[in-house]
Enzyme design. Structure first.
Site, PDB file in Angstrom:
ATOM      1  N   SER A 114      -2.575   4.808   0.427  1.00 34.95           N
ATOM      2  CA  SER A 114      -2.322   5.233   1.802  1.00 34.95           C
ATOM      3  C   SER A 114      -1.376   6.423   1.829  1.00 34.95           C
ATOM      4  CB  SER A 114      -1.679   4.052   2.545  1.00 34.95           C
ATOM      5  OG  SER A 114      -1.101   4.493   3.755  1.00 34.95           O
ATOM      6  N   TYR A 138       5.318  -1.814   3.364  1.00 32.63           N
ATOM      7  CA  TYR A 138       3.874  -1.577   3.170  1.00 32.63           C
ATOM      8  C   TYR A 138       3.648  -0.378   2.249  1.00 32.63           C
ATOM      9  CZ  TYR A 138      -0.820   0.153   4.220  1.00 32.63           C
ATOM     10  OH  TYR A 138      -2.108   0.625   4.107  1.00 32.63           O
ATOM     11  N   LYS A 142       2.186  -0.007  -1.775  1.00 32.94           N
ATOM     12  CA  LYS A 142       1.075   0.873  -2.178  1.00 32.94           C
ATOM     13  C   LYS A 142       1.513   1.768  -3.331  1.00 32.94           C
ATOM     14  CE  LYS A 142      -2.140  -0.407   0.710  1.00 32.94           C
ATOM     15  NZ  LYS A 142      -3.380  -1.021   0.240  1.00 32.94           N
TER      16      LYS A 142
HETATM   17  N1  LIG Z   1      -7.283   1.516   8.131  1.00 29.00           N
HETATM   18  C1  LIG Z   1      -6.504   2.533   7.765  1.00 29.00           C
HETATM   19  O1  LIG Z   1      -6.273   3.487   8.532  1.00 29.00           O
HETATM   20  C2  LIG Z   1      -5.910   2.570   6.382  1.00 29.00           C
HETATM   21  C3  LIG Z   1      -5.127   3.667   6.017  1.00 29.00           C
HETATM   22  C4  LIG Z   1      -4.593   3.705   4.741  1.00 29.00           C
HETATM   23  C5  LIG Z   1      -4.834   2.670   3.840  1.00 29.00           C
HETATM   24  N2  LIG Z   1      -5.569   1.595   4.231  1.00 29.00           N
HETATM   25  C6  LIG Z   1      -5.809   0.519   3.251  1.00 29.00           C
HETATM   26  O2  LIG Z   1      -7.204   0.316   3.134  1.00 29.00           O
HETATM   27  C7  LIG Z   1      -7.487  -1.054   2.841  1.00 29.00           C
HETATM   28  C8  LIG Z   1      -8.517  -1.589   3.820  1.00 29.00           C
HETATM   29  O3  LIG Z   1      -7.999  -1.431   5.137  1.00 29.00           O
HETATM   30  P1  LIG Z   1      -8.809  -1.942   6.404  1.00 29.00           P
HETATM   31  O4  LIG Z   1      -8.339  -1.138   7.570  1.00 29.00           O
HETATM   32  O5  LIG Z   1     -10.260  -2.033   6.081  1.00 29.00           O
HETATM   33  O6  LIG Z   1      -8.182  -3.418   6.533  1.00 29.00           O
HETATM   34  P2  LIG Z   1      -8.906  -4.810   6.893  1.00 29.00           P
HETATM   35  O7  LIG Z   1      -7.801  -5.752   7.229  1.00 29.00           O
HETATM   36  O8  LIG Z   1      -9.990  -4.590   7.874  1.00 29.00           O
HETATM   37  O9  LIG Z   1      -9.563  -5.217   5.491  1.00 29.00           O
HETATM   38  C9  LIG Z   1      -8.867  -5.928   4.489  1.00 29.00           C
HETATM   39  C10 LIG Z   1      -9.803  -6.992   3.935  1.00 29.00           C
HETATM   40  O10 LIG Z   1      -9.136  -7.684   2.879  1.00 29.00           O
HETATM   41  C11 LIG Z   1      -9.309  -9.086   3.066  1.00 29.00           C
HETATM   42  N3  LIG Z   1      -8.152  -9.752   2.444  1.00 29.00           N
HETATM   43  C12 LIG Z   1      -6.851  -9.658   2.830  1.00 29.00           C
HETATM   44  N4  LIG Z   1      -6.064 -10.400   2.020  1.00 29.00           N
HETATM   45  C13 LIG Z   1      -6.885 -10.963   1.090  1.00 29.00           C
HETATM   46  C14 LIG Z   1      -6.662 -11.835  -0.016  1.00 29.00           C
HETATM   47  N5  LIG Z   1      -5.438 -12.293  -0.299  1.00 29.00           N
HETATM   48  N6  LIG Z   1      -7.732 -12.211  -0.755  1.00 29.00           N
HETATM   49  C15 LIG Z   1      -8.990 -11.774  -0.449  1.00 29.00           C
HETATM   50  N7  LIG Z   1      -9.249 -10.941   0.588  1.00 29.00           N
HETATM   51  C16 LIG Z   1      -8.220 -10.545   1.350  1.00 29.00           C
HETATM   52  C17 LIG Z   1      -9.387  -9.272   4.560  1.00 29.00           C
HETATM   53  O11 LIG Z   1     -10.017 -10.472   4.964  1.00 29.00           O
HETATM   54  C18 LIG Z   1     -10.188  -8.038   4.972  1.00 29.00           C
HETATM   55  O12 LIG Z   1     -11.570  -8.289   4.904  1.00 29.00           O
HETATM   56  C19 LIG Z   1      -6.140  -1.772   2.879  1.00 29.00           C
HETATM   57  O13 LIG Z   1      -5.678  -1.888   1.557  1.00 29.00           O
HETATM   58  C20 LIG Z   1      -5.246  -0.828   3.665  1.00 29.00           C
HETATM   59  O14 LIG Z   1      -3.894  -0.958   3.273  1.00 29.00           O
HETATM   60  C21 LIG Z   1      -6.117   1.521   5.473  1.00 29.00           C
END
Ligand SMILES: NC(=O)c1ccc[n+]([C@@H]2O[C@H](COP(=O)([O-])OP(=O)(O)OC[C@H]3O[C@@H](n4cnc5c(N)ncnc54)[C@H](O)[C@@H]3O)[C@@H](O)[C@H]2O)c1
Length: 329
Positions: A114, A138, A142
């Site tokens: 991120s 957070y 990362k």
């Molecule tokens: N959405 C954004 O703007 C953004 C920006 C930067 C980084 N990220 C990173 O991208 C990744 C995905 O983000 P997202 O927005 O799709 O989030 P999200 O919450 O929609 O997806 C995360 C998924 O991981 C699963 N999960 C969580 N903990 C778990 C565990 N202990 N075991 C198994 N599964 C587990 C959840 O059920 C979910 O399906 C994350 O790592 C987030 O930090 C997202």
């Protein structure tokens, strides 16, 4: 080639699963469904599992060629209040996944990092060499996991790509996948909820920043462009076999007020707004330098703010209708 998408039932992972499948890869979803949704990935092979479950991971990693790791706790504000939970999931449990991957002899690993690893850099746009000074637990988790990947890469021959997403936004053009979280904290869904009357107003945290209109500026990148970047990262690992880190953004920033006015244009509706004080730790401007990804990953985003808002708007309309009929997992 079979690719295990850990956290693949979430917002970004489910879009990546579709794109991988279109490109001939076989996505296998591994998720605990804490924030993910079954209906996003119901056409793929699904394993209900925890990233902390080494034995379960080892079992399913037997038939896999590469791992993409999306699973995380991902609320920046919550991480300040509950660092223990964030370090547990995003570091300790994620290391279990990494250990299981290495022990299974899998050498290709793609990690959802991120722009939060940078904190509030003074020099813009942000390149991959901009120093990392994460401001929240957070962002710290990362950055720490990126460091673990580097050490594992040096010691165990693991090859990884860490993708530092800027603000992921928008929805699949089909209208069948999009952002769906509770509580919702991301600006674009919140703006569209206010436009459609599903919330009374969108909150603007601070209008006295040193930016042209006083509101914070962010780099919004379409989720399907992120999905393409994952395929490019996998191709890079397959063909070049080199570990690397990439920023993923558009290089263009939009203020909160600019996003609101573009949302009004797309929806043809007024967006009620409420000005509130600044939130601690919100950097005024975050803009990505995407040059390295363009050169080395051969990736550049194809969609801009209007495509982001129009796909998110279509998703909101369809999802509100679907949500009225059937409960979400
Ligand atoms: N959405 C954004 O703007 C953004 C920006 C930067 C980084 N990220 C990173 O991208 C990744 C995905 O983000 P997202 O927005 O799709 O989030 P999200 O919450 O929609 O997806 C995360 C998924 O991981 C699963 N999960 C969580 N903990 C778990 C565990 N202990 N075991 C198994 N599964 C587990 C959840 O059920 C979910 O399906 C994350 O790592 C987030 O930090 C997202």
């Amino acid at each position: 080639m079979r690719v295990l998408l850990v956290g693949g039932a979430g917002y970004i992972g489910s879009h990546v699963a579709r794109r991988l499948s279109e490109r001939g890869y076989i996505p296998v979803i591994y998720d605990n469904f804490s924030t993910g949704h079954r209906r996003f990935i119901d056409r793929f092979e699904v394993i209900h599992g925890e990233i902390a479950d080494y034995e379960c991971l080892r079992h399913f990693l037997k038939n896999v060629d590469a791992v993409m790791h999306f699973a995380a706790r991902a609320y920046v504000g919550e991480s300040v209040l509950k660092p223990r939970e964030y370090y547990a999931t995003n570091m300790t449990d994620a290391l279990t996944l990494l250990n299981a991957t290495v022990d299974a002899g899998i050498s290709k690993f793609i990690f959802s990092s991120s722009c939060a690893v940078y904190g509030a850099p003074e020099q813009l746009p942000i390149t991959e060499t901009t120093p990392r000074f994460p401001l929240s637990p957070y962002g710290q988790t990362k950055a720490a996991f990126e460091d673990a990947l580097k050490s594992y890469s040096a010691a165990y021959g693991l090859k990884f790509v860490a993708l530092r997403y800027f603000n992921a936004a928008g929805a699949d053009e089909s209208g069948m996948l999009g952002e769906l979280r509770s509580p919702e904290t991301h600006l674009i869904p919140l703006v569209l909820k206010a436009a459609s009357g599903h919330s009374p107003a969108v909150s603007i945290f601070g209008n006295d920043y040193d930016t042209p209109d006083g509101t914070c500026i962010r780099d919004y990148v379409h989720v399907n462009d992120l999905a393409s970047a994952h395929v490019s990262a996998l191709d890079l690992l397959i063909h070049k076999g080199e570990s690397d880190v990439f920023n993923l953004g558009t290089g263009t920033g939009f203020s909160v007020l600019e996003v609101i006015s573009a949302a009004e244009e797309v929806s043809a509706l007024h967006v009620p707004r409420l000005i509130l004080p600044r939130r601690p730790g919100d950097p005024p401007v975050l803009i990505c330098d995407g040059e390295y990804a363009r050169k080395k990953l051969h990736w550049s985003p194809q969609r801009g703010l209007i495509e982001i808002l129009s796909t998110a708007w279509k998703w909101q309309i369809i999802n509100t209708a679907v949500g009225a009929e059937s409960a979400v997992c």
